[in-house]
Design an enzyme around this catalytic site. Structure first.
Site, PDB file in Angstrom:
ATOM      1  N   GLY A 217     -18.686   5.232   2.474  1.00  0.00           N
ATOM      2  CA  GLY A 217     -17.832   6.429   2.407  1.00  0.00           C
ATOM      3  C   GLY A 217     -18.335   7.409   1.357  1.00  0.00           C
ATOM      4  N   ILE A 218     -17.414   8.305   0.905  1.00  0.00           N
ATOM      5  CA  ILE A 218     -17.787   9.275  -0.131  1.00  0.00           C
ATOM      6  C   ILE A 218     -17.218   8.848  -1.470  1.00  0.00           C
ATOM      7  CG2 ILE A 218     -18.168  11.767  -0.014  1.00  0.00           C
ATOM      8  CD1 ILE A 218     -15.395  12.057   1.254  1.00  0.00           C
ATOM      9  N   GLY A 219     -17.804   9.356  -2.553  1.00  0.00           N
ATOM     10  CA  GLY A 219     -17.218   9.160  -3.876  1.00  0.00           C
ATOM     11  C   GLY A 219     -18.098   8.382  -4.818  1.00  0.00           C
ATOM     12  N   ALA A 220     -17.556   8.135  -6.009  1.00  0.00           N
ATOM     13  CA  ALA A 220     -18.345   7.507  -7.077  1.00  0.00           C
ATOM     14  C   ALA A 220     -18.704   6.060  -6.730  1.00  0.00           C
ATOM     15  CB  ALA A 220     -17.573   7.572  -8.389  1.00  0.00           C
ATOM     16  N   ILE A 221     -17.808   5.332  -6.054  1.00  0.00           N
ATOM     17  CA  ILE A 221     -18.125   3.917  -5.761  1.00  0.00           C
ATOM     18  C   ILE A 221     -19.288   3.824  -4.757  1.00  0.00           C
ATOM     19  CG2 ILE A 221     -17.232   1.750  -4.757  1.00  0.00           C
ATOM     20  CD1 ILE A 221     -14.613   2.251  -6.251  1.00  0.00           C
ATOM     21  N   GLU A 240     -20.327   7.035   9.277  1.00  0.00           N
ATOM     22  CA  GLU A 240     -19.749   8.289   9.774  1.00  0.00           C
ATOM     23  C   GLU A 240     -20.322   9.487   9.028  1.00  0.00           C
ATOM     24  OE1 GLU A 240     -15.677   7.224   9.091  1.00  0.00           O
ATOM     25  OE2 GLU A 240     -15.446   8.766   7.587  1.00  0.00           O
ATOM     26  N   GLY A 338     -12.521   6.622   8.958  1.00  0.00           N
ATOM     27  CA  GLY A 338     -13.296   5.628   9.710  1.00  0.00           C
ATOM     28  C   GLY A 338     -13.194   4.225   9.137  1.00  0.00           C
TER      29      GLY A 338
HETATM   30  N1  COA Z   1      -1.149   4.347  -7.422  1.00  0.00           N
HETATM   31  C1  COA Z   1      -0.997   5.623  -7.860  1.00  0.00           C
HETATM   32  N2  COA Z   1      -1.970   6.556  -7.810  1.00  0.00           N
HETATM   33  C2  COA Z   1      -3.158   6.198  -7.307  1.00  0.00           C
HETATM   34  C3  COA Z   1      -3.406   4.880  -6.843  1.00  0.00           C
HETATM   35  C4  COA Z   1      -2.336   3.940  -6.932  1.00  0.00           C
HETATM   36  N3  COA Z   1      -2.470   2.684  -6.517  1.00  0.00           N
HETATM   37  N4  COA Z   1      -4.673   4.816  -6.409  1.00  0.00           N
HETATM   38  C5  COA Z   1      -5.205   6.031  -6.556  1.00  0.00           C
HETATM   39  N5  COA Z   1      -4.303   6.874  -7.108  1.00  0.00           N
HETATM   40  C6  COA Z   1      -4.493   8.320  -7.438  1.00  0.00           C
HETATM   41  C7  COA Z   1      -4.865   8.477  -8.884  1.00  0.00           C
HETATM   42  O1  COA Z   1      -4.457   9.737  -9.346  1.00  0.00           O
HETATM   43  C8  COA Z   1      -6.392   8.385  -8.792  1.00  0.00           C
HETATM   44  O2  COA Z   1      -7.058   8.926  -9.901  1.00  0.00           O
HETATM   45  P1  COA Z   1      -7.285   8.007 -11.236  1.00  0.00           P
HETATM   46  O3  COA Z   1      -7.482   6.584 -10.802  1.00  0.00           O
HETATM   47  O4  COA Z   1      -8.492   8.606 -11.869  1.00  0.00           O
HETATM   48  O5  COA Z   1      -6.036   8.138 -12.036  1.00  0.00           O
HETATM   49  C9  COA Z   1      -6.639   9.224  -7.548  1.00  0.00           C
HETATM   50  O6  COA Z   1      -5.580   8.848  -6.668  1.00  0.00           O
HETATM   51  C10 COA Z   1      -7.994   8.943  -6.891  1.00  0.00           C
HETATM   52  O7  COA Z   1      -8.131   7.539  -6.683  1.00  0.00           O
HETATM   53  P2  COA Z   1      -9.538   6.867  -6.337  1.00  0.00           P
HETATM   54  O8  COA Z   1      -9.291   5.481  -5.924  1.00  0.00           O
HETATM   55  O9  COA Z   1     -10.510   7.129  -7.449  1.00  0.00           O
HETATM   56  O10 COA Z   1      -9.949   7.780  -5.117  1.00  0.00           O
HETATM   57  P3  COA Z   1     -11.267   7.896  -4.307  1.00  0.00           P
HETATM   58  O11 COA Z   1     -11.681   9.316  -4.364  1.00  0.00           O
HETATM   59  O12 COA Z   1     -12.269   6.846  -4.661  1.00  0.00           O
HETATM   60  O13 COA Z   1     -10.708   7.628  -2.836  1.00  0.00           O
HETATM   61  C11 COA Z   1      -9.427   6.534  -1.123  1.00  0.00           C
HETATM   62  C12 COA Z   1     -10.127   6.395  -2.494  1.00  0.00           C
HETATM   63  C13 COA Z   1      -8.915   5.166  -0.748  1.00  0.00           C
HETATM   64  C14 COA Z   1      -8.276   7.514  -1.230  1.00  0.00           C
HETATM   65  C15 COA Z   1     -10.465   7.058  -0.100  1.00  0.00           C
HETATM   66  O14 COA Z   1     -11.567   6.208  -0.093  1.00  0.00           O
HETATM   67  C16 COA Z   1      -9.874   7.133   1.308  1.00  0.00           C
HETATM   68  O15 COA Z   1      -9.212   8.091   1.639  1.00  0.00           O
HETATM   69  N6  COA Z   1     -10.118   6.095   2.146  1.00  0.00           N
HETATM   70  C17 COA Z   1      -9.592   6.036   3.508  1.00  0.00           C
HETATM   71  C18 COA Z   1     -10.560   6.603   4.502  1.00  0.00           C
HETATM   72  C19 COA Z   1     -11.866   5.878   4.574  1.00  0.00           C
HETATM   73  O16 COA Z   1     -12.052   4.802   4.020  1.00  0.00           O
HETATM   74  N7  COA Z   1     -12.801   6.459   5.299  1.00  0.00           N
HETATM   75  C20 COA Z   1     -14.100   5.896   5.525  1.00  0.00           C
HETATM   76  C21 COA Z   1     -15.150   6.408   4.635  1.00  0.00           C
HETATM   77  S1  COA Z   1     -15.342   8.180   4.513  1.00  0.00           S
END
Ligand code: COA
Length: 434
Positions: A217-221, A240, A338
């Site tokens: 996916g996207i992002g730091a991880i 995707e 996805g």
């Molecule tokens: N409770 C409250 N707030 C939460 C939370 C929780 N359990 N988990 C995340 N957050 C909030 C926080 O504000 C967090 O920032 P912080 O941890 O720095 O305080 C912010 O959301 C971002 O969380 P993070 O886990 O760092 O987000 P991310 O950018 O890595 O995205 C998903 C994680 C799960 C949201 C993202 O991967 C997603 O939408 N996945 C579903 C779709 C997918 O997997 N598609 C396939 C690949 S593109």
């Protein structure tokens, strides 16, 4: 019959002339993510007084999304199939909507007679090639199906859009109105990889073998996972999307797609989000192909690659292994995207693995992401039957075939130490023993 170049000229119009073909009550589907047709959307909003009750369907929105704001509610209603920070307030308000869907099924919604068939497709594509074909460029995904089935197609043709290859072309004859506008491309900058992401990346990399095919996916991880793969060999990509993070590994020969069973030698994706570095790399590059999302994310198709490893993230996981990857309580935060498509593809793939990788806590360490129960209102994105590996900065939990008691124990062992005692107490109340 006129040739396509003459047709092109007859279709040319200004942004203002183009949007005047839209009528009140129409359903508009827009190009996705970094391929959003910025000039057309800008013009639509500028002329909002001409319209009433236009439905605008979008997935990941990267543009300004003015139309989605409350002050524009009598003119436009935003219907999100995925939520970004630009549309989060609207999708959770009385003046916006969210429609759940697996990403691979979205083209079906846009087919003729489908529940979301568009009156108008507003898209941004590359300049045509010598035969008159424009590339869908940064977004083929649902955009191709929505465009092919829309009653009217209005395209921003932008010379800056890279000419991506694959099953991602649209002929000039199939566009109704053309607006030439060379706006700068929308970019997604890589995020900073910190110590925690690095640790998570290393654990994920330990599960990846030479010759595997990856979805990320996207992002730091995901970026951290990629930066931990420099010593691997013969990796492939069927995902995707990709971002800038893959380029260094391709250039180092780590990603060469040589072991893929399907589309050997090629990176297969459905959309692209990155910076100019990525956009220049993929321009006319036969090593990378874009295909519609009902091909790329279809679990049965993606699973034809042996050793498919999917790596995605999640918001919250309960001790049974149910993962909520898209809401914070009742509030829609993102979407299924996805995630489940690829978790199921990895499960069907011979030798495949699916990984959900997450930080153990959020809110500066105050909230555990591994919880006894999901929050009230939270979505179950990935079911407890689908989940396989879970990775945090504290290690790896393998859940398939494990009892509920064993799952709780494994997940507690990778939770942040500050929350293990409370989680253990609750698990003991439920199970009597662990
Ligand atoms: N409770 C409250 N707030 C939460 C939370 C929780 N359990 N988990 C995340 N957050 C909030 C926080 O504000 C967090 O920032 P912080 O941890 O720095 O305080 C912010 O959301 C971002 O969380 P993070 O886990 O760092 O987000 P991310 O950018 O890595 O995205 C998903 C994680 C799960 C949201 C993202 O991967 C997603 O939408 N996945 C579903 C779709 C997918 O997997 N598609 C396939 C690949 S593109």
């Amino acid at each position: 019959m006129k040739n396509w170049k003459e047709n092109y000229k007859t279709k040319l119009c200004s942004p203002n002339e183009a949007i005047k073909n839209i009528k009140s009550g129409n359903r508009i589907v827009t190009g996705h993510a970094c391929a959003e047709p910025t000039i057309l959307i800008e013009e639509l909003v500028k002329n909002k007084e001409l319209f009433r009750n236009i439905e605008i369907i979008h997935l990941f929105t990267m543009g300004e999304s003015e139309y989605a704001k409350e002050e524009n509610k009598e003119y436009f209603r935003h219907n999100a199939l995925f939520v970004s920070d630009k549309t989060r307030i609207t999708a959770n308000s009385s003046y916006g909507d969210f429609t759940p869907s697996f990403f691979f099924e979205t083209p079906k919604l846009f087919q003729k007679g489908g529940v979301l068939q568009a009156d108008v497709a507003l898209i941004q594509v590359s300049a045509p090639n010598d035969e008159g074909y424009c590339s869908y460029s940064l977004s083929c995904d649902y955009t191709k199906a929505a465009t092919e089935n829309a009653k009217i197609v209005i395209a921003q043709i932008n010379k800056n859009m890279p000419k991506t290859l694959g099953n991602c072309f649209l002929h000039i004859d199939d566009i109704d109105y053309i607006v030439e506008y060379d706006s700068p491309l929308i970019e997604l900058k890589p995020l900073k990889i910190g110590e925690i992401e690095k640790k998570i990346g290393e654990y994920c990399a330990s599960l990846i073998n030479d010759g595997d095919t990856l979805q990320l996916g996207i992002g730091a991880i995901p970026d951290a996972v990629l930066s931990s793969l420099t010593e691997k060999k013969n990796l492939g990509i069927h995902s995707e999307m990709i971002s800038d993070g893959v380029i260094d590994l391709i250039e180092a020969g780590v990603i060469n797609n040589s072991m893929k069973n399907l589309n050997k030698g090629k990176i297969i994706v459905s959309f692209l989000m990155g910076t100019k570095k990525l956009y220049d790399y993929i321009d006319n590059n036969p090593k990378v192909e874009l295909h519609p999302i009902d091909y790329v994310n279809n679990p049965i198709i993606a699973a034809q690659n042996d050793n498919l490893v999917s790596i995605n993230s999640t918001i919250q996981i309960d001790l049974m292994g149910q993962a909520n990857s898209e809401s914070i309580g009742h509030q829609q935060f993102s979407g299924t995207g996805g995630q489940v498509d690829f978790i199921r593809a990895a499960s069907l793939s011979k030798g495949g693995k699916s990984i959900l990788a997450l930080h153990s806590t959020t809110a500066k360490g105050k909230i555990s992401k591994i919880v006894f129960n999901l929050d009230e209102g939270a979505t179950v994105t990935t079911s407890r039957n689908d989940i396989e590996y879970v990775v945090t900065e504290y290690g790896i939990a393998y859940l398939k075939g494990k009892t509920l008691r064993e799952r709780a124990k494994c997940l507690i062992s990778i939770a942040h130490p500050n929350f293990r005692e409370e989680l253990t107490r609750k698990a003991l109340e439920k199970f009597g023993t662990l």
